[in-house]
Write a protein that holds these residues in place. Structure first.
Motif, PDB file in Angstrom:
ATOM      1  N   UNK A 443      81.170  27.173  53.556  1.00 33.57           N
ATOM      2  CA  UNK A 443      79.980  27.810  53.001  1.00 33.57           C
ATOM      3  C   UNK A 443      79.184  28.527  54.087  1.00 33.57           C
ATOM      4  N   UNK A 444      79.099  27.906  55.268  1.00 32.74           N
ATOM      5  CA  UNK A 444      78.381  28.559  56.361  1.00 32.74           C
ATOM      6  C   UNK A 444      79.072  29.851  56.766  1.00 32.74           C
ATOM      7  N   UNK A 445      80.394  29.814  56.809  1.00 26.81           N
ATOM      8  CA  UNK A 445      81.118  31.040  57.159  1.00 26.81           C
ATOM      9  C   UNK A 445      80.908  32.117  56.104  1.00 26.81           C
ATOM     10  N   UNK A 446      80.867  31.704  54.824  1.00 23.74           N
ATOM     11  CA  UNK A 446      80.628  32.682  53.770  1.00 23.74           C
ATOM     12  C   UNK A 446      79.232  33.275  53.893  1.00 23.74           C
ATOM     13  N   UNK A 447      78.229  32.447  54.232  1.00 22.98           N
ATOM     14  CA  UNK A 447      76.891  32.976  54.416  1.00 22.98           C
ATOM     15  C   UNK A 447      76.845  33.946  55.592  1.00 22.98           C
ATOM     16  N   UNK A 448      77.570  33.608  56.703  1.00 19.94           N
ATOM     17  CA  UNK A 448      77.614  34.540  57.823  1.00 19.94           C
ATOM     18  C   UNK A 448      78.266  35.858  57.422  1.00 19.94           C
ATOM     19  N   UNK A 449      79.325  35.767  56.610  1.00 21.10           N
ATOM     20  CA  UNK A 449      79.976  37.004  56.178  1.00 21.10           C
ATOM     21  C   UNK A 449      79.040  37.842  55.312  1.00 21.10           C
ATOM     22  N   UNK A 450      78.251  37.173  54.428  1.00 19.89           N
ATOM     23  CA  UNK A 450      77.307  37.920  53.605  1.00 19.89           C
ATOM     24  C   UNK A 450      76.251  38.594  54.461  1.00 19.89           C
ATOM     25  N   UNK A 454      75.516  42.588  54.880  1.00 16.29           N
ATOM     26  CA  UNK A 454      74.220  43.242  54.735  1.00 16.29           C
ATOM     27  C   UNK A 454      73.942  44.150  55.933  1.00 16.29           C
ATOM     28  N   UNK A 455      74.335  43.672  57.140  1.00 18.67           N
ATOM     29  CA  UNK A 455      74.153  44.518  58.326  1.00 18.67           C
ATOM     30  C   UNK A 455      74.985  45.782  58.208  1.00 18.67           C
ATOM     31  N   UNK A 456      76.243  45.594  57.751  1.00 15.27           N
ATOM     32  CA  UNK A 456      77.098  46.762  57.571  1.00 15.27           C
ATOM     33  C   UNK A 456      76.503  47.716  56.540  1.00 15.27           C
ATOM     34  N   UNK A 492      80.911  50.903  65.838  1.00 16.20           N
ATOM     35  CA  UNK A 492      81.989  50.428  66.708  1.00 16.20           C
ATOM     36  C   UNK A 492      81.611  49.107  67.370  1.00 16.20           C
ATOM     37  N   UNK A 493      80.346  48.995  67.800  1.00 17.78           N
ATOM     38  CA  UNK A 493      79.899  47.736  68.402  1.00 17.78           C
ATOM     39  C   UNK A 493      79.963  46.602  67.386  1.00 17.78           C
ATOM     40  N   UNK A 494      79.530  46.865  66.152  1.00 18.86           N
ATOM     41  CA  UNK A 494      79.599  45.837  65.122  1.00 18.86           C
ATOM     42  C   UNK A 494      81.042  45.436  64.818  1.00 18.86           C
ATOM     43  N   UNK A 495      81.938  46.422  64.824  1.00 20.19           N
ATOM     44  CA  UNK A 495      83.340  46.124  64.571  1.00 20.19           C
ATOM     45  C   UNK A 495      83.929  45.255  65.672  1.00 20.19           C
ATOM     46  N   UNK A 496      83.616  45.578  66.916  1.00 19.80           N
ATOM     47  CA  UNK A 496      84.142  44.771  68.022  1.00 19.80           C
ATOM     48  C   UNK A 496      83.572  43.356  67.991  1.00 19.80           C
ATOM     49  N   UNK A 497      82.272  43.232  67.635  1.00 23.13           N
ATOM     50  CA  UNK A 497      81.682  41.899  67.529  1.00 23.13           C
ATOM     51  C   UNK A 497      82.351  41.086  66.427  1.00 23.13           C
ATOM     52  N   UNK A 498      82.685  41.756  65.312  1.00 21.78           N
ATOM     53  CA  UNK A 498      83.334  41.032  64.216  1.00 21.78           C
ATOM     54  C   UNK A 498      84.742  40.589  64.607  1.00 21.78           C
ATOM     55  N   UNK A 501      84.374  37.594  66.772  1.00 20.39           N
ATOM     56  CA  UNK A 501      84.004  36.438  65.973  1.00 20.39           C
ATOM     57  C   UNK A 501      85.211  35.872  65.215  1.00 20.39           C
ATOM     58  N   UNK A 502      86.058  36.773  64.696  1.00 17.38           N
ATOM     59  CA  UNK A 502      87.250  36.331  63.971  1.00 17.38           C
ATOM     60  C   UNK A 502      88.183  35.574  64.911  1.00 17.38           C
ATOM     61  N   UNK A 503      88.420  36.119  66.099  1.00 11.46           N
ATOM     62  CA  UNK A 503      89.303  35.458  67.049  1.00 11.46           C
ATOM     63  C   UNK A 503      88.738  34.122  67.498  1.00 11.46           C
ATOM     64  N   UNK A 504      87.414  34.073  67.698  1.00 11.50           N
ATOM     65  CA  UNK A 504      86.792  32.820  68.107  1.00 11.50           C
ATOM     66  C   UNK A 504      86.930  31.763  67.013  1.00 11.50           C
ATOM     67  N   UNK A 505      86.742  32.150  65.757  1.00 11.50           N
ATOM     68  CA  UNK A 505      86.896  31.201  64.659  1.00 11.50           C
ATOM     69  C   UNK A 505      88.334  30.716  64.531  1.00 11.50           C
ATOM     70  N   UNK A 506      89.304  31.618  64.770  1.00  9.01           N
ATOM     71  CA  UNK A 506      90.703  31.194  64.732  1.00  9.01           C
ATOM     72  C   UNK A 506      90.990  30.151  65.809  1.00  9.01           C
ATOM     73  N   UNK A 507      90.427  30.354  67.025  1.00  9.02           N
ATOM     74  CA  UNK A 507      90.611  29.378  68.081  1.00  9.02           C
ATOM     75  C   UNK A 507      89.970  28.040  67.719  1.00  9.02           C
ATOM     76  N   UNK A 508      88.764  28.087  67.133  1.00  6.43           N
ATOM     77  CA  UNK A 508      88.100  26.842  66.767  1.00  6.43           C
ATOM     78  C   UNK A 508      88.863  26.111  65.659  1.00  6.43           C
ATOM     79  N   UNK A 509      89.388  26.863  64.691  1.00 12.91           N
ATOM     80  CA  UNK A 509      90.168  26.227  63.626  1.00 12.91           C
ATOM     81  C   UNK A 509      91.419  25.575  64.196  1.00 12.91           C
ATOM     82  N   UNK A 510      92.094  26.255  65.126  1.00  9.19           N
ATOM     83  CA  UNK A 510      93.301  25.694  65.735  1.00  9.19           C
ATOM     84  C   UNK A 510      92.978  24.434  66.518  1.00  9.19           C
TER      85      UNK A 510
END
Length: 520
Positions: A443-450, A454-456, A492-498, A501-510
Motif C-alpha cells: 500500500x505504501x508503494x502504491x501511495x508513492x506511485x500515486x 501527480x508529479x508527472x 528527464x530528471x524525474x525519469x532517472x529518479x524513478x 527508485x525501481x532498482x532500489x526497490x528491487x534490491x530491497x525486495x531481493x
C-alpha cells in the motif's frame, strides 16, 4: 578443411594498469621494515591504513583517502600496542572500524573518528586476549557481522564474537588446533562456510570454521604452498608457492578433491612471496610479487585450461605490500575494475594503481560491473554461530544507486560510539526498514506511485498555457522554447529518479526474500 586459429573471446583481454601521478600518491610515509609476509596496508572507500615504523611499540597510520601528496611526518597515529603491529584489516561492514594484531599477543579493535585521526589514539574499543605468542594474521568473516578470525605463532586459529559487551575478551568462541606449524594465510569461500589455510608445513587445509573440523587436506610434494585463496563460486582454490626446483609457482585445486592439482604454472626464479588477489565479478586473478614491481593477471574459467594469462604490469619500483580497494570504492566512470595501493619502501610512497578496461564510451558499463558484495552484513554473529550460512548482500555499482546506499550507510551509527545527534536519523532508518518489511508495504508503494503520478501530471501540464495560446511574436516563441527545454530537463530528471527508485526497490525486495527473518 583449412586450419583456423582458435580465438578466445574476452572482455578483459586488454586490461592495463594505470599508476597514479605523484600528486595523487601518498608521499613521506614511514612504512614498516618488518619481514612478515603480510600486506601491511588496508584500504576502504574512506581511509588508507598502513603499518609504520616507530620506536617504543607498534603503530599504524590512518589517512583520509583524499589526503594525497606529502604526508605530515607528525601525523597522529593509532599506537596502543606494546609490540610491533603485524597485520591490520578494516571491518567490511563498517568503514570506521579497524582491527590490528601485534607481537604483544593481542588483537585490538579501534574506532576511527568520522573526520579522521586528529590526535593519537591509544585506547581501543575492544581487546582480544587468548593467544600465547605473537599474532601474525587476522581476517573478518565475509558475511556475518562482528566475527573475527586470528592466528598466531602458537599454531592456533581463534574465532571471536565482538558482539559481547566486555571491552577485554579473553575467551574465543572457538579455537582451531588442526595445524602443526605457523599458519601463513587464511581465505573464506563466498558465504563463509569454509575456511582454507596454508601452513608452513606446506599443506593446504579446508576447515569448518564453526566446529574446527578438518574437512580436506592437500600435501602435494611438487608444489609447496605459501598463500591460498578461494575463487568465489567456482569451487576452486588457487595457491602460490614454490615448485620442486624452487621456482615461483601457482596451482589450481578442486575444493572437493585436494589429492592432485588441476593446473600448475611456473612463473620465474625469484624468491619473493606472491600475493594472490581474486575479483569474483570479472573472474580475474592478480599475482603481485613481494620485492618486485610486476603484477601478472589471469582470467579463470571452470573449464580447461582453467587459467588464461592476459598480460603483465611492470614497474621499476619494488613493492613491499599491497592494499586493495573494495569494489564499491572504484571509479566506474573510467571503467576501473580493480585498484591496488602499492607500498614502495625505497621512496616511502603509497602508489595507487588502477586496472582499467579500455572502452570508448564514458557511460556506465553494466557488462563489467555486475551486482557485487556490498557493505551490509547478511546475518549477525549469533545467527552464524547457530549454523546459518548466507551469501553476501549484493549491491549495484551504478552511480545513482550507489549514492543512495552510501547515504544510508552514513546515517548508520557506529558501534561503541556516542549516538547523540543520530537518534533522529536512526529512527528514520528503523521506520524505513519497518515499512519495507511490513504487510502494508505494498500500500505504501502504491501511495508513492500515486504521488509520483501527480508529479508527472503537474510536470506534463506545465506547458498547457502555451498550447492554448500559441506565441505570436519572436520573443514569445523564444520564451516558449526555453520553457519547453526546461520542462524536458525536469522530466528527464524525474525519469532517472524513478529508475533509481525501481532498482532500489528491487534490491530491497531481493534482500528481504533472502532474509531468514521473513521465512519465520
Amino acid at each position: 578443411m583449412s586450419w583456423r586459429p582458435q580465438y578466445r573471446s574476452s572482455k578483459f583481454r586488454h586490461v592495463f594498469g594505470k599508476a597514479a601521478t605523484k600528486e595523487n600518491c601518498y608521499d613521506g610515509v614511514p612504512i614498516t621494515r618488518s619481514v612478515q609476509d603480510n600486506h601491511f596496508c588496508a584500504i576502504n572507500p574512506r581511509f588508507v591504513a598502513v603499518i609504520t615504523e616507530c620506536a617504543g611499540g607498534g603503530a599504524f597510520l590512518v589517512i583520509s583517502i583524499h589526503h594525497t601528496g606529502k604526508v605530515d611526518p607528525h601525523h597522529p597515529r593509532v599506537c596502543g600496542h606494546r609490540g610491533y603491529v603485524l597485520d591490520i584489516k578494516w571491518n567490511p561492514f563498517n568503514d570506521f572500524c579497524i582491527a590490528s594484531c601485534s607481537e604483544d599477543t593481542t588483537v585490538k579493535i579501534w574506532d576511527i573518528p568520522k573526520h579522521g585521526v586528529l590526535k593519537d589514539i591509544t585506547i581501543p574499543r575492544k581487546e582480544l586476549q587468548g593467544h600465547s605468542r605473537r599474532v601474525g594474521l587476522i581476517e573478518w568473516h565475509p558475511t556475518a557481522e562482528n566475527v573475527l578470525f586470528s592466528t598466531a605463532y602458537d599454531y592456533k586459529v581463534m574465532v571471536w564474537n565482538l558482539d559481547t559487551p566486555e571491552q577485554v575478551i579473553k575467551n574465543p568462541v572457538k579455537t582451531i588446533s588442526e595445524h602443526t606449524d605457523l599458519v601463513l594465510s587464511m581465505s573464506f569461500n563466498t558465504d563463509g562456510s569454509k575456511l582454507a589455510t596454508s601452513c608452513k608445513d606446506k599443506k593446504i587445509r579446508i576447515i569448518d570454521p564453526r566446529t574446527g573440523r578438518l574437512l580436506r587436506e592437500a600435501n602435494c610434494k611438487s608444489h609447496k604452498a605459501n598463500k591460498v585463496l578461494f575463487l568465489g563460486n567456482l569451487k576452486m582454490l588457487l595457491s602460490t608457492g614454490n615448485s620442486r626446483w624452487n621456482h615461483r609457482q601457482i596451482a589450481l585445486w578442486d575444493q572437493e578433491d585436494l589429492s592432485v592439482t588441476l593446473a600448475e604454472e611456473d612463473l620465474d626464479g625469484s624468491s619473493g612471496v606472491i600475493f594472490p588477489f581474486y575479483d569474483p565479478d570479472t573472474h580475474m586473478v592478480y599475482l603481485a610479487g613481494k620485492g618486485d614491481g610486476n603484477i601478472r593477471y589471469y582470467e579463470i574459467s571452470s573449464e580447461k585450461p582453467y587459467m588464461q594469462f592476459l598480460t603483465e604490469h611492470r614497474s621499476f619500483l619494488p613493492q613491499k605490500g599491497m592494499g586493495v580497494m573494495p569494489k564499491r570504492g572504484l571509479d566506474v566512470c573510467s571503467c576501473e575494475v580493480f585498484r591496488f595501493y602499492r607500498l614502495v619502501t625505497i621512496k616511502s610512497l603509497i602508489e595507487p594503481l588502477s586496472m582499467i578496461v579500455p572502452r570508448r564510451s564514458e557511460s556506465y558499463q553494466e557488462d563489467i560491473y555486475p551486482m557485487t558484495a556490498g557493505d551490509e552484513p547478511a546475518m549477525t554473529a549469533e545467527e552464524w554461530l547457530r549454523g546459518m550460512d548466507k551469501g553476501p548482500v549484493l549491491m549495484s555499482l551504478k552511480p545513482g544507486i550507489r549514492l543512495l546506499d552510501h547515504d544510508r550507510t552514513l546515517r548508520r551509527p557506529l558501534d561503541g560510539q556516542s549516538r547523540a545527534g543520530l537518534l533522529e536519523l536512526a529512527q528514520m532508518d528503523s521506520e524505513d526498514s519497518k515499512d519495507c518489511k511490513s504487510p502494508n508495504s505494498i500500500n505504501n508503494l502504491q501511495q508513492e506511485d500515486k504521488a509520483q503520478d501527480m508529479i508527472w501530471t503537474n510536470a506534463s501540464n506545465g506547458c498547457e498555457a502555451f498550447q492554448c495560446s500559441p506565441p505570436k511574436t519572436e520573443s514569445e516563441l523564444r520564451q516558449a522554447f526555453f520553457q519547453q527545454q526546461s520542462e524536458i530537463r525536469r522530466l528527464r530528471d524525474l525519469l532517472s529518479q524513478r529508475e533509481i527508485r525501481i532498482t532500489q526497490l528491487e534490491l530491497e525486495i531481493k534482500n528481504v526474500k533472502n532474509s531468514p527473518r521473513v521465512s519465520r
